[in-house]
Scaffold this motif. Sequence first.
Motif, PDB file in Angstrom:
ATOM      1  N   THR A   1      -5.367   3.722   5.243  1.00 10.24           N
ATOM      2  CA  THR A   1      -4.226   4.630   5.217  1.00 10.24           C
ATOM      3  C   THR A   1      -4.306   5.730   6.282  1.00 10.24           C
ATOM      4  O   THR A   1      -3.374   6.506   6.438  1.00 10.24           O
ATOM      5  CB  THR A   1      -4.145   5.313   3.833  1.00 10.24           C
ATOM      6  OG1 THR A   1      -5.425   5.851   3.513  1.00 10.24           O
ATOM      7  CG2 THR A   1      -3.720   4.341   2.750  1.00 10.24           C
TER       8      THR A   1
ATOM      9  N   LYS B   1       0.601   5.170   0.444  1.00  8.15           N
ATOM     10  CA  LYS B   1      -0.301   6.212   0.950  1.00  8.15           C
ATOM     11  C   LYS B   1      -0.015   7.536   0.255  1.00  8.15           C
ATOM     12  O   LYS B   1       1.097   8.055   0.320  1.00  8.15           O
ATOM     13  CB  LYS B   1      -0.102   6.352   2.461  1.00  8.15           C
ATOM     14  CG  LYS B   1      -0.843   7.520   3.089  1.00  8.15           C
ATOM     15  CD  LYS B   1      -0.712   7.492   4.605  1.00  8.15           C
ATOM     16  CE  LYS B   1      -1.245   8.785   5.212  1.00  8.15           C
ATOM     17  NZ  LYS B   1      -1.393   8.701   6.672  1.00  8.15           N
TER      18      LYS B   1
ATOM     19  N   HIS C   1      -9.207  -4.059  -2.739  1.00  6.63           N
ATOM     20  CA  HIS C   1      -7.948  -4.422  -2.090  1.00  6.63           C
ATOM     21  C   HIS C   1      -7.862  -3.784  -0.704  1.00  6.63           C
ATOM     22  O   HIS C   1      -7.599  -4.458   0.294  1.00  6.63           O
ATOM     23  CB  HIS C   1      -6.803  -3.912  -2.977  1.00  6.63           C
ATOM     24  CG  HIS C   1      -5.440  -4.223  -2.449  1.00  6.63           C
ATOM     25  ND1 HIS C   1      -5.004  -5.498  -2.206  1.00  6.63           N
ATOM     26  CD2 HIS C   1      -4.408  -3.396  -2.118  1.00  6.63           C
ATOM     27  CE1 HIS C   1      -3.755  -5.462  -1.750  1.00  6.63           C
ATOM     28  NE2 HIS C   1      -3.385  -4.194  -1.685  1.00  6.63           N
ATOM     29  N   THR C   2      -8.145  -2.464  -0.660  1.00  5.05           N
ATOM     30  CA  THR C   2      -7.976  -1.752   0.614  1.00  5.05           C
ATOM     31  C   THR C   2      -9.112  -2.039   1.598  1.00  5.05           C
ATOM     32  O   THR C   2      -8.938  -1.884   2.796  1.00  5.05           O
ATOM     33  CB  THR C   2      -7.884  -0.225   0.384  1.00  5.05           C
ATOM     34  OG1 THR C   2      -8.867   0.163  -0.567  1.00  5.05           O
ATOM     35  CG2 THR C   2      -6.515   0.163  -0.130  1.00  5.05           C
TER      36      THR C   2
ATOM     37  N   ILE D   1       0.835  -1.201   0.000  1.00  9.67           N
ATOM     38  CA  ILE D   1       0.000   0.000   0.000  1.00  9.67           C
ATOM     39  C   ILE D   1       0.872   1.253   0.000  1.00  9.67           C
ATOM     40  O   ILE D   1       1.774   1.408   0.816  1.00  9.67           O
ATOM     41  CB  ILE D   1      -0.960   0.009   1.212  1.00  9.67           C
ATOM     42  CG1 ILE D   1      -1.973  -1.141   1.072  1.00  9.67           C
ATOM     43  CG2 ILE D   1      -1.689   1.342   1.325  1.00  9.67           C
ATOM     44  CD1 ILE D   1      -2.885  -1.315   2.260  1.00  9.67           C
TER      45      ILE D   1
END
Lengths: 190, 190
Positions: B86, A21, A99-100, A19
């Motif tokens: 995030t 950010k 995904h997140t 990931i």
Amino acid sequence: MNALQERILRDGKILGGGILKVDSFVNHQVDPMLMDACGRDFAKRFANVGATKILTAEISGIAPALTTAIHLGLPVVYARKTKPVTMPDQVYLTLAPSHTKGRMVELIVSPEYLANGEKVLIIDDFLASGQTILGLARLAEASGSRIVGIGTLIEKIFEGGRNALSTLGVPIESIACIKSLDDGKITFVD
Amino acid sequence: MNALQERILRDGKILGGGILKVDSFVNHQVDPMLMDACGRDFAKRFANVGATKILTAEISGIAPALTTAIHLGLPVVYARKTKPVTMPDQVYLTLAPSHTKGRMVELIVSPEYLANGEKVLIIDDFLASGQTILGLARLAEASGSRIVGIGTLIEKIFEGGRNALSTLGVPIESIACIKSLDDGKITFVD
């Protein structure tokens, strides 16, 4: 190196799990000048594909899709993830893994705004596995429209999305193409 | 009559329950040229309030907030309604009732992007009861920032939002101010 790549190197943060950010300029706080520059860049790259409409997914696709739309002079539609009360009962709906979020999300477009014969340019913030964009492509195809191009701000090539989208047979353009996030270091494709 | 008012008369749909559907140019499909014109208008109306940051709420506030941000050259932050992976654990969070969803929604901003001493211009698509905007104002105040203005594309004055926001003591500007949706007819304030 373009402005988006420079900004990613300066302000992007690697969180682990692949990931990246970019909340300080793309996903939560948005740098409007950078987004406008990216929209101008997409408009140039897709000037000749004959697009009649831009399609994206809420939420973080909206900013780059809108600035691209301004520079191309085309309407933009953002697929909703929940059906608002203002939408008709009959919609185009597909599921795509997030995904997140770690689950399937719905992508919903009203037939009012995606009609037969549109030439659709898809714009999104990230190209990772490509599953969201494949979902958008399914919505467009369900409506009788045709995808003519795909543009993303940031591509993580190590997640294979470009390959997953290759069956669509359209140009795929990413402004910042990331080769690796290994060892806490962001490496772009040359 | 301005361009937004003309468009509302032409393409807006009254759904009952005081809901005005503007999905064809604001909320699902977006007319980028109209949104850019509204952003330019807001930039002019708020040129002298000394704003340092624009704050809006996802999802449909993003488009007008972004075009305003482009014309003012200011960063824009959109409050999230679900906390993404995030975002840090410590956030500014408030609850606001959603008219169209019929329940409370969370509004979340990361302290990374809303700091002490910011002068915040709130931009949103609708001013109805004013509850979402009051929620945004609470987030700004929690961070030690100060609201300096509120701009909305469409105000439904019969829902009383302007009165609810009057305690903030800042200028409130709406581009299309609707007096009534009665009898299937959209009537603007003169």
